[in-house]
Motif scaffolding. Structure first.
Motif, PDB file in Angstrom:
ATOM      1  N   THR A  78      26.721 -19.309  13.615  1.00 30.88           N
ATOM      2  CA  THR A  78      25.347 -19.943  13.824  1.00 30.88           C
ATOM      3  C   THR A  78      25.257 -21.460  14.323  1.00 30.88           C
ATOM      4  O   THR A  78      24.627 -21.903  15.301  1.00 30.88           O
ATOM      5  CB  THR A  78      24.446 -19.902  12.576  1.00 30.88           C
ATOM      6  N   ALA A  79      26.021 -22.540  13.695  1.00 27.60           N
ATOM      7  CA  ALA A  79      26.076 -23.806  13.957  1.00 27.60           C
ATOM      8  C   ALA A  79      26.655 -23.975  15.225  1.00 27.60           C
ATOM      9  O   ALA A  79      26.538 -24.770  15.832  1.00 27.60           O
ATOM     10  CB  ALA A  79      27.158 -24.362  12.857  1.00 27.60           C
ATOM     11  N   ALA A  80      27.693 -22.963  15.795  1.00 25.96           N
ATOM     12  CA  ALA A  80      28.342 -23.123  17.078  1.00 25.96           C
ATOM     13  C   ALA A  80      27.343 -22.944  18.114  1.00 25.96           C
ATOM     14  O   ALA A  80      27.109 -23.702  19.206  1.00 25.96           O
ATOM     15  CB  ALA A  80      29.318 -22.223  17.283  1.00 25.96           C
ATOM     16  N   SER A  81      26.289 -21.851  17.915  1.00 24.85           N
ATOM     17  CA  SER A  81      25.346 -21.581  18.655  1.00 24.85           C
ATOM     18  C   SER A  81      24.435 -22.821  18.878  1.00 24.85           C
ATOM     19  O   SER A  81      23.787 -23.192  19.960  1.00 24.85           O
ATOM     20  CB  SER A  81      24.505 -20.348  18.492  1.00 24.85           C
ATOM     21  N   TRP A  82      23.978 -23.264  17.747  1.00 24.64           N
ATOM     22  CA  TRP A  82      23.118 -24.285  17.608  1.00 24.64           C
ATOM     23  C   TRP A  82      23.696 -25.840  18.373  1.00 24.64           C
ATOM     24  O   TRP A  82      22.937 -26.307  19.154  1.00 24.64           O
ATOM     25  CB  TRP A  82      22.663 -24.732  16.255  1.00 24.64           C
ATOM     26  N   VAL A  83      24.817 -25.921  18.262  1.00 27.74           N
ATOM     27  CA  VAL A  83      25.631 -27.034  18.562  1.00 27.74           C
ATOM     28  C   VAL A  83      25.555 -26.867  20.231  1.00 27.74           C
ATOM     29  O   VAL A  83      25.268 -27.932  21.023  1.00 27.74           O
ATOM     30  CB  VAL A  83      26.765 -27.511  18.114  1.00 27.74           C
ATOM     31  N   SER A  84      25.976 -25.959  20.732  1.00 26.09           N
ATOM     32  CA  SER A  84      26.208 -25.396  22.154  1.00 26.09           C
ATOM     33  C   SER A  84      24.716 -25.507  22.919  1.00 26.09           C
ATOM     34  O   SER A  84      24.614 -26.319  23.960  1.00 26.09           O
ATOM     35  CB  SER A  84      26.699 -23.985  22.385  1.00 26.09           C
ATOM     36  N   ALA A  85      23.495 -25.200  22.177  1.00 27.57           N
ATOM     37  CA  ALA A  85      22.408 -25.447  22.678  1.00 27.57           C
ATOM     38  C   ALA A  85      21.659 -26.714  22.620  1.00 27.57           C
ATOM     39  O   ALA A  85      21.047 -27.151  23.801  1.00 27.57           O
ATOM     40  CB  ALA A  85      21.339 -24.413  21.940  1.00 27.57           C
ATOM     41  N   ALA A  86      21.896 -27.401  21.671  1.00 31.81           N
ATOM     42  CA  ALA A  86      21.614 -28.900  21.882  1.00 31.81           C
ATOM     43  C   ALA A  86      22.429 -29.684  22.792  1.00 31.81           C
ATOM     44  O   ALA A  86      21.695 -30.407  23.496  1.00 31.81           O
ATOM     45  CB  ALA A  86      21.772 -29.432  20.251  1.00 31.81           C
ATOM     46  N   THR A  87      23.572 -29.487  22.674  1.00 33.36           N
ATOM     47  CA  THR A  87      24.425 -30.439  23.598  1.00 33.36           C
ATOM     48  C   THR A  87      24.050 -30.035  25.175  1.00 33.36           C
ATOM     49  O   THR A  87      23.937 -31.005  25.948  1.00 33.36           O
ATOM     50  CB  THR A  87      25.900 -30.509  23.289  1.00 33.36           C
ATOM     51  N   ALA A  88      23.751 -28.747  25.281  1.00 33.67           N
ATOM     52  CA  ALA A  88      23.496 -28.306  26.873  1.00 33.67           C
ATOM     53  C   ALA A  88      21.765 -28.922  27.289  1.00 33.67           C
ATOM     54  O   ALA A  88      21.912 -29.241  28.428  1.00 33.67           O
ATOM     55  CB  ALA A  88      23.303 -26.854  26.992  1.00 33.67           C
ATOM     56  N   ARG A  89      21.175 -29.037  26.318  1.00 34.60           N
ATOM     57  CA  ARG A  89      19.800 -29.849  26.503  1.00 34.60           C
ATOM     58  C   ARG A  89      20.161 -31.331  26.866  1.00 34.60           C
ATOM     59  O   ARG A  89      19.258 -32.041  27.371  1.00 34.60           O
ATOM     60  CB  ARG A  89      18.813 -29.548  25.459  1.00 34.60           C
ATOM     61  N   MET A  90      21.266 -31.915  26.230  1.00 29.16           N
ATOM     62  CA  MET A  90      21.395 -33.496  26.183  1.00 29.16           C
ATOM     63  C   MET A  90      22.618 -33.783  27.436  1.00 29.16           C
ATOM     64  O   MET A  90      23.306 -34.906  27.205  1.00 29.16           O
ATOM     65  CB  MET A  90      21.787 -33.763  25.050  1.00 29.16           C
ATOM     66  N   THR A  91      22.771 -32.735  28.196  1.00 31.80           N
ATOM     67  CA  THR A  91      23.918 -32.919  29.331  1.00 31.80           C
ATOM     68  C   THR A  91      25.339 -33.379  28.720  1.00 31.80           C
ATOM     69  O   THR A  91      25.912 -33.847  29.338  1.00 31.80           O
ATOM     70  CB  THR A  91      23.410 -33.727  30.334  1.00 31.80           C
ATOM     71  N   VAL A  92      25.529 -32.874  27.688  1.00 36.92           N
ATOM     72  CA  VAL A  92      26.978 -33.158  26.897  1.00 36.92           C
ATOM     73  C   VAL A  92      27.559 -31.611  27.298  1.00 36.92           C
ATOM     74  O   VAL A  92      27.460 -30.761  26.369  1.00 36.92           O
ATOM     75  CB  VAL A  92      26.950 -33.556  25.621  1.00 36.92           C
ATOM     76  N   ASP A  93      28.908 -31.739  27.961  1.00 42.23           N
ATOM     77  CA  ASP A  93      29.555 -30.457  28.197  1.00 42.23           C
ATOM     78  C   ASP A  93      30.793 -30.268  27.116  1.00 42.23           C
ATOM     79  O   ASP A  93      31.675 -31.095  27.251  1.00 42.23           O
ATOM     80  CB  ASP A  93      29.978 -30.377  29.567  1.00 42.23           C
ATOM     81  N   LEU A  94      30.682 -29.643  26.233  1.00 43.46           N
ATOM     82  CA  LEU A  94      31.786 -29.330  25.319  1.00 43.46           C
ATOM     83  C   LEU A  94      32.893 -28.726  25.774  1.00 43.46           C
ATOM     84  O   LEU A  94      34.073 -28.503  25.131  1.00 43.46           O
ATOM     85  CB  LEU A  94      31.386 -28.898  24.151  1.00 43.46           C
ATOM     86  N   GLY A  95      32.747 -27.923  26.848  1.00 47.99           N
ATOM     87  CA  GLY A  95      34.048 -27.172  27.447  1.00 47.99           C
ATOM     88  C   GLY A  95      34.548 -26.194  26.711  1.00 47.99           C
ATOM     89  O   GLY A  95      33.678 -25.516  25.785  1.00 47.99           O
ATOM     90  N   ASP A  96      35.839 -26.211  26.335  1.00 50.03           N
ATOM     91  CA  ASP A  96      36.308 -25.451  25.215  1.00 50.03           C
ATOM     92  C   ASP A  96      36.930 -25.994  23.919  1.00 50.03           C
ATOM     93  O   ASP A  96      37.861 -25.770  23.365  1.00 50.03           O
ATOM     94  CB  ASP A  96      37.682 -24.721  25.912  1.00 50.03           C
ATOM     95  N   ARG A  97      36.385 -27.126  23.667  1.00 53.19           N
ATOM     96  CA  ARG A  97      36.385 -28.232  22.626  1.00 53.19           C
ATOM     97  C   ARG A  97      36.047 -27.661  21.229  1.00 53.19           C
ATOM     98  O   ARG A  97      36.389 -28.094  20.078  1.00 53.19           O
ATOM     99  CB  ARG A  97      36.098 -29.692  22.860  1.00 53.19           C
ATOM    100  N   LEU A  98      34.896 -26.595  21.310  1.00 47.86           N
ATOM    101  CA  LEU A  98      34.084 -26.134  20.238  1.00 47.86           C
ATOM    102  C   LEU A  98      35.128 -25.260  19.337  1.00 47.86           C
ATOM    103  O   LEU A  98      35.526 -24.213  19.948  1.00 47.86           O
ATOM    104  CB  LEU A  98      32.961 -25.683  20.572  1.00 47.86           C
ATOM    105  N   ARG A  99      35.217 -25.356  18.028  1.00 49.99           N
ATOM    106  CA  ARG A  99      36.054 -24.328  17.053  1.00 49.99           C
ATOM    107  C   ARG A  99      34.991 -24.103  15.986  1.00 49.99           C
ATOM    108  O   ARG A  99      34.455 -24.988  15.334  1.00 49.99           O
ATOM    109  CB  ARG A  99      37.265 -25.016  16.681  1.00 49.99           C
TER     110      ARG A  99
END
Length: 385
Positions: A162-183
């Motif tokens: 759940t946290a991963a999906s929220w962080v991914s969605a929030a960063t996408a809106r703020m043009t921060v690309d996490l790439g493959d860094r999320l665990r």
């Protein structure tokens, strides 16, 4: 691997109420068992005697923890410790840590752990600021600082899917690309709070106890719990035990948010509701959980994880939960509710139906097996590799 773990502690007067400190205290020895050299930099020591400790100042408020990094101190600490990895438990500090690594001439990997998310999402996908970090309009600066911190990290770790999906969605809106860094790396359970429910005899001499062992902030949805508590105890089949985890708080903290004290007084005034303190003693805390029948999750919308829920489940207590956030991901669907009437019905069934309770006690206990500290430490080190 040399790990420098930078830990903010919001409540040094009652460490047992600070889940970030508990996480570090459980994880650091497990990392040492796995061969890592760990130094914790924090206002209070965490881990065991194998773990190094560098004492830092207590931030006056939760905003100072996010906006007042001591870069000079970080440079000196990095030069002294020569870490391979620096873990930022306060994501907003990551740009300052990255600056300190640059100045110190260190090529250490910078990993951020999203222990707390300053946002959540509505059912319709609207990004909502966390009200606890939005005094005088600071919520958006905190959110932007959080995004800047994520951008500065080589690894970003979160508690749950759940946290991963929220962080991914929030960063996408703020043009921060996490790439493959999320665990996804969950928090460890406390092995002192693990008990096989098969060994627990059924109490026959008193009403069943439902335990609410969460911090009593308004932003945890405690007002909704107060209303639910009135309904839950009405029939007499269930009594409630509410944990006062904070005790007396510092003026700097009550001045920002006095809701825990207000909520505590409202709950203490209800019939069949007992407000108790563990006095910061984990043995007493365990004993207060031990004779309860079930747990109740908080109504916190931005809930990416709840150590208190895991505490109950490890003890073999089924936990009923509103159907939101990580709770809906982790709690057995049969124990999730949408309305107060459904919550009351579940509580009364757990109180009176031994077969239903036994099934869910076993499931609750089993749901924490993957959170044993050694397993979490292995996932943590894999994320840092």
């Amino acid at each position: 691997m040399r790990v420098l773990y930078l830990l903010n502690i919001s409540n040094p007067d009652r460490l047992s109420a600070d889940s970030g400190w508990i996480f570090a205290d459980l994880l650091a020895p497990a990392l040492a068992d796995a061969g890592a050299e760990v130094t914790v930099a924090a206002p209070a020591a965490a881990g065991d005697t194998r773990c190094g400790f560098h004492q830092t100042k207590v931030p006056g408020t939760k905003y100072r923890a996010r906006f007042s990094a001591d870069i000079d101190g970080l440079v000196a600490l990095i030069r002294a410790e020569k870490p391979d990895v620096v873990v930022a438990n306060q994501i907003e500090e990551a740009p300052a840590i990255r600056t300190a690594l640059l100045e110190a001439g260190s090529n250490a990997l910078l990993a951020g752990y999203c222990h707390y998310l300053p946002f959540s999402f509505s059912g319709g996908g609207q990004l909502l600021l966390d009200p606890s970090l939005n005094d005088v309009g600071l919520g958006r600066p905190v959110l932007l600082a959080f995004a800047a911190g994520l951008a500065a990290c080589d690894r970003v770790m979160v508690h749950s899917s759940t946290a991963a999906s929220w962080v991914s969605a929030a960063t996408a809106r703020m043009t921060v690309d996490l790439g493959d860094r999320l665990r996804v790396v969950p928090a460890p359970r406390d092995e002192r709070l693990v008990r096989d429910p098969v060994t627990v005899p059924r109490r026959q001499d008193a009403a069943a106890i439902g335990v609410y062992n969460h911090r009593l902030y308004a932003h945890y949805g405690t007002e909704r719990f107060v209303r639910l508590a009135r309904d839950m105890v009405a029939s007499g089949a269930v009594h409630l035990r509410v944990m006062d985890l904070f005790g007396r708080r510092r003026a700097a903290r009550t001045g920002l948010d006095g809701s825990p004290e207000r909520m505590r007084d409202q709950l203490a005034a209800l019939p069949h509701v007992q407000v108790v303190s563990d006095r910061g003693d984990r043995v007493r805390y365990r004993n207060l959980l031990a004779d309860a029948r079930f747990g109740i999750a908080p109504f916190r919308p931005g809930c990416p994880w709840s150590m208190s829920v895991i505490d109950c489940q490890g003890m073999g207590l089924p936990v009923i939960a509103p159907r939101l956030g990580w709770l809906a991901e982790h709690i057995d669907p049969e124990l999730c509710f949408t309305t107060p009437a459904e919550a009351v019905s579940l509580a009364e069934r757990l109180a009176t139906d031994d077969e239903f309770h036994a099934v869910h006690a076993k499931r609750a206990h089993a749901s924490t097996a993957d959170f044993a500290p050694a397993l979490v430490a292995a996932r943590y080190l894999e994320a840092l590799s």
